[in-house]
Write a protein that holds these residues in place. Sequence first.
Motif, PDB file in Angstrom:
ATOM      1  N   PRO A 171      22.068 -16.135  47.808  1.00 17.22           N
ATOM      2  CA  PRO A 171      22.489 -16.877  48.984  1.00 17.22           C
ATOM      3  C   PRO A 171      24.019 -16.875  49.132  1.00 17.22           C
ATOM      4  N   TYR A 172      24.674 -15.856  48.615  1.00 14.91           N
ATOM      5  CA  TYR A 172      26.144 -15.886  48.571  1.00 14.91           C
ATOM      6  C   TYR A 172      26.719 -15.639  49.958  1.00 14.91           C
ATOM      7  N   ARG A 173      27.721 -16.417  50.312  1.00 17.74           N
ATOM      8  CA  ARG A 173      28.403 -16.224  51.598  1.00 17.74           C
ATOM      9  C   ARG A 173      29.880 -16.486  51.419  1.00 17.74           C
ATOM     10  N   LEU A 174      30.656 -15.995  52.362  1.00 17.08           N
ATOM     11  CA  LEU A 174      32.113 -15.931  52.176  1.00 17.08           C
ATOM     12  C   LEU A 174      32.853 -16.762  53.212  1.00 17.08           C
ATOM     13  N   GLY A 223      32.856 -13.445  32.909  1.00 22.91           N
ATOM     14  CA  GLY A 223      33.700 -12.406  32.300  1.00 22.91           C
ATOM     15  C   GLY A 223      32.959 -11.076  32.270  1.00 22.91           C
ATOM     16  N   LEU A 224      31.680 -11.155  31.924  1.00 26.79           N
ATOM     17  CA  LEU A 224      30.871  -9.941  31.871  1.00 26.79           C
ATOM     18  C   LEU A 224      30.710  -9.334  33.265  1.00 26.79           C
ATOM     19  N   ALA A 225      30.448 -10.174  34.245  1.00 26.27           N
ATOM     20  CA  ALA A 225      30.264  -9.674  35.620  1.00 26.27           C
ATOM     21  C   ALA A 225      31.522  -8.966  36.116  1.00 26.27           C
ATOM     22  N   VAL A 226      32.683  -9.541  35.818  1.00 30.81           N
ATOM     23  CA  VAL A 226      33.942  -8.922  36.266  1.00 30.81           C
ATOM     24  C   VAL A 226      34.171  -7.607  35.505  1.00 30.81           C
ATOM     25  N   ALA A 227      33.882  -7.621  34.205  1.00 27.56           N
ATOM     26  CA  ALA A 227      34.049  -6.379  33.420  1.00 27.56           C
ATOM     27  C   ALA A 227      33.123  -5.291  33.956  1.00 27.56           C
ATOM     28  N   GLU A 228      31.895  -5.655  34.271  1.00 20.46           N
ATOM     29  CA  GLU A 228      30.949  -4.656  34.789  1.00 20.46           C
ATOM     30  C   GLU A 228      31.392  -4.129  36.156  1.00 20.46           C
ATOM     31  N   ALA A 229      31.938  -5.024  36.977  1.00 29.45           N
ATOM     32  CA  ALA A 229      32.431  -4.568  38.284  1.00 29.45           C
ATOM     33  C   ALA A 229      33.586  -3.587  38.075  1.00 29.45           C
ATOM     34  N   SER A 286      37.800  -5.390  49.223  1.00 32.03           N
ATOM     35  CA  SER A 286      36.480  -5.819  49.708  1.00 32.03           C
ATOM     36  C   SER A 286      35.370  -5.260  48.801  1.00 32.03           C
ATOM     37  N   GLU A 287      35.535  -4.021  48.355  1.00 20.77           N
ATOM     38  CA  GLU A 287      34.507  -3.417  47.492  1.00 20.77           C
ATOM     39  C   GLU A 287      34.506  -4.072  46.109  1.00 20.77           C
ATOM     40  N   VAL A 288      35.698  -4.409  45.632  1.00 20.89           N
ATOM     41  CA  VAL A 288      35.786  -5.065  44.319  1.00 20.89           C
ATOM     42  C   VAL A 288      35.142  -6.445  44.401  1.00 20.89           C
ATOM     43  N   LEU A 289      35.433  -7.159  45.485  1.00 22.88           N
ATOM     44  CA  LEU A 289      34.852  -8.495  45.660  1.00 22.88           C
ATOM     45  C   LEU A 289      33.327  -8.420  45.681  1.00 22.88           C
ATOM     46  N   SER A 290      32.779  -7.524  46.479  1.00 25.30           N
ATOM     47  CA  SER A 290      31.315  -7.508  46.562  1.00 25.30           C
ATOM     48  C   SER A 290      30.700  -7.036  45.242  1.00 25.30           C
ATOM     49  N   ALA A 291      31.375  -6.132  44.529  1.00 24.42           N
ATOM     50  CA  ALA A 291      30.838  -5.700  43.229  1.00 24.42           C
ATOM     51  C   ALA A 291      30.795  -6.881  42.245  1.00 24.42           C
ATOM     52  N   ILE A 293      30.574 -10.122  42.976  1.00 28.11           N
ATOM     53  CA  ILE A 293      29.530 -11.092  43.363  1.00 28.11           C
ATOM     54  C   ILE A 293      28.144 -10.546  43.016  1.00 28.11           C
ATOM     55  N   GLN A 294      27.948  -9.259  43.217  1.00 26.56           N
ATOM     56  CA  GLN A 294      26.638  -8.668  42.876  1.00 26.56           C
ATOM     57  C   GLN A 294      26.340  -8.807  41.382  1.00 26.56           C
ATOM     58  N   ARG A 295      27.330  -8.551  40.549  1.00 25.71           N
ATOM     59  CA  ARG A 295      27.096  -8.652  39.100  1.00 25.71           C
ATOM     60  C   ARG A 295      26.949 -10.113  38.662  1.00 25.71           C
TER      61      ARG A 295
END
Length: 250
Positions: A15-18, A92-98, A168-173, A175-177
């Motif tokens: 349900p993520y929104r910006l 931290g993991l989500a950001v590293a994976e992105a 924009s691509e970094v941000l969405s990556a 949030i996805q992770r």
Amino acid sequence: MTDDLRGAAQHFPDPYRLLIRESVASTNDELQQLGNKGAEDGLVLLALHQSAGRGRRGATWFSSTDDALAFSVLLRPTEPKALWSRLALATGLAVAEAAESFGCNAGIKWPNDVWIDGRKVAGILVEAGHDFVVIGIGINVNTSTFPEEIQHLATSLHLANGRPMLRSEVLSAIIQRLAVRRQQINHEFGELLDAVRQRCVLSGHQVSMRTAQGSLTGIIDRIGDGGELRLQTASGIQSLIQADEIRILD
Ligand code: BTN
């Protein structure tokens, strides 16, 4: 390609929104206020300019306006509150994976600094409200110059992989992770931990750190099964749930 930050939300899972604000003091402070007014799980607040970004331990967080991302995510976890601190590891993991998805070799400096080539590329500030958590993320995307006092400590995705990137691509990556990893703080915590351990830049190193028990030095054994940092000292293993100013000595 244009860097359409608003368009990033098209790639957010539910349900993520910006929400984008031109300028705020701190996205964490702003989002906490919205959380207190009932904002729902998944609200992402991004500031184009952040004038008083906060880091851990009351430090100031520098983010270059056009080259970095400064945003916060509001979560209302359904897991027991005792597990919420695990969101620091999950983020931290989500950001590293992105970062890895953009060709960077990212590591995690427990609990949640993200490192590339021994320098910090992103910082995370997790703050719990009564019934929500605000996760603040600052990441250097295209930044190429830093204030003198941090220039030997900081890097950016662009400096690491040699090509400019769309924020924009970094941000969405990210949030996805985060959407995936936040769900693993309870029953799938083992899986989350394995992924964090694989990227832990401290394991096996001699370090010094500041803890509630005072300054400690020793060798990092590993991240324990509860997410704590295990330090081998002369007097045995110390399990730490909090430590600051961790320095690698070898
Ligand atoms: C740290 O490494 O000390 C944490 C830095 C966290 C910075 C981010 S930028 C977005 C959000 N708003 C803040 O005021 N801080 C976090």
